[in-house]
Scaffold this active site. Structure first.
Site, mmCIF file in Angstrom:
data_model
loop_
_atom_site.group_PDB
_atom_site.id
_atom_site.type_symbol
_atom_site.label_atom_id
_atom_site.label_comp_id
_atom_site.label_asym_id
_atom_site.label_seq_id
_atom_site.Cartn_x
_atom_site.Cartn_y
_atom_site.Cartn_z
ATOM 1 N N SER A 56 0.836 -1.305 -0.103
ATOM 2 C CA SER A 56 0.059 0.012 0.005
ATOM 3 C C SER A 56 1.023 1.328 -0.024
ATOM 4 O O SER A 56 0.646 2.372 -0.745
ATOM 5 C CB SER A 56 -0.875 -0.091 1.209
ATOM 6 O OG SER A 56 -1.704 -0.912 1.159
ATOM 7 N N GLY A 96 -5.825 -1.534 3.455
ATOM 8 C CA GLY A 96 -6.844 -2.293 3.188
ATOM 9 C C GLY A 96 -7.716 -2.714 4.339
ATOM 10 O O GLY A 96 -8.999 -2.337 4.154
ATOM 11 N N GLY A 98 -7.682 -0.964 6.987
ATOM 12 C CA GLY A 98 -8.034 0.143 7.878
ATOM 13 C C GLY A 98 -7.661 0.114 9.166
ATOM 14 O O GLY A 98 -7.721 0.970 10.134
ATOM 15 N N GLU A 99 -6.643 -1.077 9.669
ATOM 16 C CA GLU A 99 -6.257 -1.340 10.972
ATOM 17 C C GLU A 99 -4.771 -1.344 11.011
ATOM 18 O O GLU A 99 -4.216 -1.410 12.092
ATOM 19 C CB GLU A 99 -6.872 -2.495 11.493
ATOM 20 C CG GLU A 99 -8.317 -2.577 11.603
ATOM 21 C CD GLU A 99 -9.068 -1.340 12.746
ATOM 22 O OE1 GLU A 99 -8.144 -1.013 13.355
ATOM 23 O OE2 GLU A 99 -10.018 -1.435 12.471
ATOM 24 N N GLU A 169 -4.496 -3.506 -3.634
ATOM 25 C CA GLU A 169 -3.272 -2.882 -4.001
ATOM 26 C C GLU A 169 -3.704 -2.566 -5.330
ATOM 27 O O GLU A 169 -3.577 -1.174 -5.878
ATOM 28 C CB GLU A 169 -2.202 -3.440 -3.858
ATOM 29 C CG GLU A 169 -1.784 -3.616 -2.195
ATOM 30 C CD GLU A 169 -1.321 -4.961 -1.704
ATOM 31 O OE1 GLU A 169 -1.293 -5.346 -0.649
ATOM 32 O OE2 GLU A 169 -0.805 -5.734 -2.699
#
Lengths: 202, 202, 202, 202
Positions: A56, A96, A98-99, A169
């Site tokens: 990412s 992806g 979010g964590e 990605e």
């Protein structure tokens, strides 16, 4: 282990066809209000900072390079001459799930400073979404909690065709490059303007 | 400059749809013999080195990361702990035009050492193709000398929808990830095997 | 192989003492006219670009980061958002031997563009010196053709105490940080000014 | 702002002389037992991981490159092909303050995995020291809580001669290169062995 001479490369062809369908479907899923908000933030930012971990992060760098070609003042978090973030700046976090710990931590710091935080993620129920001013949802596969085209149409083996964050990605790279196409149109510039800012020392 | 509130994001949607069609078409254009040759070189390499300039370099890094997840001994040219290339090694050079100076120069050094050189490029009439042992042609747009889906179907403005090397860069990322899907199948491994090698320090 | 339990770390202590003496001597060798010229180029530059290969590249990054802390518009060649070099810009090339191929090649391109080229090197008879507008000589060891403190005072084993470019790399880092101290004084700024530009996202 | 023509570069010369004295003094301060422990961990490690933020990260990369030249299996945390850390591995964390958030966080993860953590820091009362198996103290200046030669001998303006972490960063680079000199002696290798592993693609 199969001898590569005996393969017909079906998985290679299949995974490309699947990504093509996934991307074709993705173009219709965007919440246009959020995209416009993101375009507006980018156009008004004093400086833009891009961050992401692993692949990412590479996608973020590819976007940052094009924003530089368009003449924006843009930095990649973690590179040598990236300055301090200020209130007037925009920070784009790519994750992806979010964590991703480092990205969430840096997102919180950005919010404490008072800057604008934009999340590009596949997971609408994530920490990065909770703390962001603007969210673009990318229909990629999330690790334990699927969604998007591939999951709906494949039966089990899609994991091996687009392992880990692959779908997110590729999809986010295509989304960011589409943002560049939109910015080119909005700003009334051309490919030649981009070319003039392309590095001469490579 | 258009106000972003007044855009309908047509260029954004159009550029994604075009890339999706371009990729769908790409899956049918590969010369399978060259792909098999590349799979064979990768599987037998002592070490694999990946190199590219600018956004092609980012695509190469994304591929290198997945090869590491598969357990290969793989290095990115220019990173800190990348060792000397030897005869038994494979060097993958990524260049849309096939003429990027640093990549061509390094390709020549790799050939002098006696290692195997694989070119991933859009330009079959290029220097990198001339010196490589194995060539995968990606139907991306070349700067002055087009080809591929976008050129045949658009009328002039495609340049602004996928400026500079965008089409090549996305297409080669999708191709490399499809090679990973094929390697997963050939090697009989699963997503969990990849996950176990994914960095724990990010 | 000696058991580390049996070492008294004499080589560790000796190499530090030698570097300390080397640096102490270095402070008296500079041609002050060239240093002033370099200070002047840096202060008047539109943008500053820093480049070096391998460990010299790392030294260049350390310098670039401090120039950013001082408020200069500075870029590292090869990083993501580094733009095109222009005539009004200053390019600093770091190469112990003065012959590192990529650095010499990029130096030539910088001169063709019409920008100012500054060489930081140990080798006054090198290609980079020939093409540069401004040269700072660092008394480090050159691979095949020595000079400097260590060579004059050691008998043979100095090679193993500061192998390859070690002496040049440490010396040039200390030189660049001394340039920062001089710039702080010339510009009338303080450590707090630097701190305010230090990255907040790390 | 002073005109650079009117400077005599006294701060440049003074800061180099000070660093030389600081380094000369440093060579006598090391706790040899901790150094031997570190040499032993490095020699027995399955893989070595190096990490640091900002300029400390650059110093770590310079060390990692030399360890690679010596034939060790070594990785920089955050680079593309760096694999997962395992129990048998050694992680070296570099932080002047010993409190750099990302480094402390990653150090904790390394300890949870069960790998060996080595701290190189100026601050013996820090979090990184608390969680590490092995600590090398570098007499560099800490931000708010000084120590080392410069503080004892200068009166106030030393801050501007070696701003922020400068003293720690130079000192730790010199320390790491001295470790390389010691390893060369222990391992019975020569500069030519290092040269043979030096990258051929630069």
């Amino acid at each position: 282990m199969i001898d590569p001479k005996d393969t017909e490369c079906k998985n290679l062809v299949l995974s490309i066809k699947l990504m093509a369908k996934h991307l074709d479907g993705m173009a219709d899923t965007f919440e246009i209000a959020e995209i416009k908000k993101m375009l507006n933030y980018i156009l008004k930012a004093e400086n833009i900072f891009v961050m992401g971990a692993g692949r990412s992060g590479l996608v973020g760098k590819a976007f940052a390079m094009r924003l530089m070609h368009l003449g924006f003042s843009v930095y990649v978090v973690g590179e040598t001459t990236t300055p301090a973030v200020k209130k007037e700046d925009v920070v784009i976090g790519i994750s992806g799930s979010g964590e991703t710990r480092s990205i969430v931590d840096l997102g919180k710091i950005a919010k404490e400073i008072g800057s604008t935080l934009i999340a590009v993620t596949s997971n609408k129920d994530s920490t990065i979404v909770d703390i962001s001013d603007n969210v673009v949802l990318i229909p990629g596969r999330i690790k334990d909690n699927g969604g998007g085209y591939l999951e709906r149409h494949m039966r089990g083996d899609y994991r091996n065709l687009t392992p880990l964050g692959t779908s997110f990605e590729i999809s986010s790279l295509v989304f960011f490059d589409a943002m560049i196409a939109e910015l080119i149109s909005i700003m009334g510039v051309s490919e030649d303007d981009l070319k003039s800012r392309h590095t001469t020392l490579e």
